[in-house]
Design an enzyme around this catalytic site. Structure first.
Site, mmCIF file in Angstrom:
data_model
loop_
_atom_site.group_PDB
_atom_site.id
_atom_site.type_symbol
_atom_site.label_atom_id
_atom_site.label_comp_id
_atom_site.label_asym_id
_atom_site.label_seq_id
_atom_site.Cartn_x
_atom_site.Cartn_y
_atom_site.Cartn_z
ATOM 1 N N ASP A 101 48.678 37.370 31.263
ATOM 2 C CA ASP A 101 47.514 36.912 32.020
ATOM 3 C C ASP A 101 47.624 35.399 32.164
ATOM 4 O O ASP A 101 47.432 34.662 31.192
ATOM 5 C CB ASP A 101 46.223 37.272 31.295
ATOM 6 C CG ASP A 101 45.919 38.771 31.290
ATOM 7 O OD1 ASP A 101 46.833 39.565 31.584
ATOM 8 O OD2 ASP A 101 44.771 39.132 30.975
ATOM 9 N N LYS B 277 42.238 38.328 38.077
ATOM 10 C CA LYS B 277 41.323 38.407 36.933
ATOM 11 C C LYS B 277 40.269 37.319 37.075
ATOM 12 O O LYS B 277 40.570 36.207 37.500
ATOM 13 C CB LYS B 277 42.136 38.241 35.639
ATOM 14 C CG LYS B 277 41.319 38.173 34.352
ATOM 15 C CD LYS B 277 42.244 38.037 33.140
ATOM 16 C CE LYS B 277 41.482 37.720 31.866
ATOM 17 N NZ LYS B 277 42.379 37.555 30.698
ATOM 18 N N LYS C 22 40.748 42.585 37.285
ATOM 19 C CA LYS C 22 40.307 42.591 35.889
ATOM 20 C C LYS C 22 39.052 41.744 35.744
ATOM 21 O O LYS C 22 39.039 40.577 36.121
ATOM 22 C CB LYS C 22 41.420 42.069 34.969
ATOM 23 C CG LYS C 22 41.011 41.989 33.483
ATOM 24 C CD LYS C 22 42.195 41.612 32.608
ATOM 25 C CE LYS C 22 41.769 41.327 31.174
ATOM 26 N NZ LYS C 22 42.912 40.982 30.298
#
EC number: 4.1.2.4
Length: 220
Positions: A89, A151, A180
C-alpha cells in the site's frame, strides 16, 4: 457477503510491539482475514508466521507522508517483497498532487508498480487532503500507472474513509480496479456501508470487533 475476506487486519502504529503483532496474526488466522497490514520491519516475521495459510502479508510504502522519492519507494517495495510481502500500500506524492502535477504522481506510482512484479499494489491518495477534482485525477493516475487498487487514507492524517469518497473513487476507476476504504470502519454496519458504496477491501484495526458485530472507537 463474507466480510472477513474484505478485511486487511491492520496494525501500523509506530510503537507496535512483537506481542501485538503476534495477536494480530492470531486474530487473522482465527477469522481468516484477507491480509495483515503491518509496517515493513515486521514483514519477514509475519510471512514466516503465516506460512501455509491463505492470509496475505500487506505492508506500506512511502508511509505515511508519501514524500520520499520514487527511487526510495521502488527500493522499499523490492525490499518488502524480498522479505515476503504479497501486497504493498503506497502513498502518492500528495504535495505534487496538490500542485497539479499529476504526470509526476503517475510516474511515482508507476515506479512502485514496476518494482512490485506480480504483487498487488494499492495506491493511497489521502482523500482528506484532496479536493474532489484532485481525488479523481489521483485515481486516474493510479489506473494509468497500472495499480490494482486505490485506497482512501493512511489513517495518520486528518480523517479516514468517507462513503462519498468511496463512491467517487469507484465511479472513477470503474469495475476492474479495487477500492480500499481505510480508517473510520468501526462496526459491521460501517463495513457493509463501505462495501455497498463500492469498496472491495476494508483497512481496519477493528476486524475482530466487526466480526463480533460490535462497535469500537478505534481510529483506524
Amino acid at each position: 457477503m463474507k466480510i472477513n475476506q474484505y478485511i486487511d487486519h491492520t496494525l501500523l502504529k509506530p510503537e507496535s510491539r512483537q506481542d501485538q503483532i503476534d495477536k494480530l496474526i492470531r486474530e487473522a488466522k482465527t477469522y481468516n482475514f484477507a491480509s495483515v497490514c503491518i509496517n515493513p520491519t515486521w514483514v519477514s516475521y509475519a510471512a514466516k508466521a503465516l506460512e501455509g495459510t491463505d492470509i496475505k502479508v500487506c505492508t506500506v510504502i512511502g508511509f505515511p507522508l508519501g514524500a520520499t522519492t520514487s527511487a526510495v519507494k521502488a527500493f522499499e517495495t523490492k525490499d518488502a517483497i524480498s522479505h515476503g510481502a504479497d501486497e504493498v500500500d503506497m502513498v502518492i506524492n500528495i504535495g505534487q498532487a496538490k500542485s497539479g502535477h499529476f504526470a509526476f504522481v503517475e510516474e511515482d506510482i508507476r515506479a512502485v508498480v514496476e518494482a512490485s512484479g506480480d504483487k498487488l499494489v494499492k495506491v493511497i491518495i489521502e482523500t482528506c487532503l484532496l479536493t474532489d477534482k484532485e481525488k479523481i485525477k489521483a485515481c486516474q493516475a493510479a489506473v494509468a500507472a497500472g495499480a490494482d487498487f486505490v485506497k482512501t487514507s493512511t489513517g495518520f492524517s486528518t480523517a479516514g474513509a468517507r462513503l462519498d469518497d468511496v463512491r467517487l473513487m469507484r465511479q472513477t476507476v470503474g469495475p476492474d480496479v479495487g477500492v480500499k476504504a481505510a480508517g473510520g470502519t468501526r462496526s459491521l454496519e460501517d463495513a457493509q456501508a463501505f462495501i455497498e458504496a463500492g469498496a472491495t477491501r476494508i483497512g481496519t484495526s477493528a476486524g475482530v470487533t466487526i466480526m463480533e458485530g460490535k462497535q469500537t472507537n478505534s481510529g483506524y
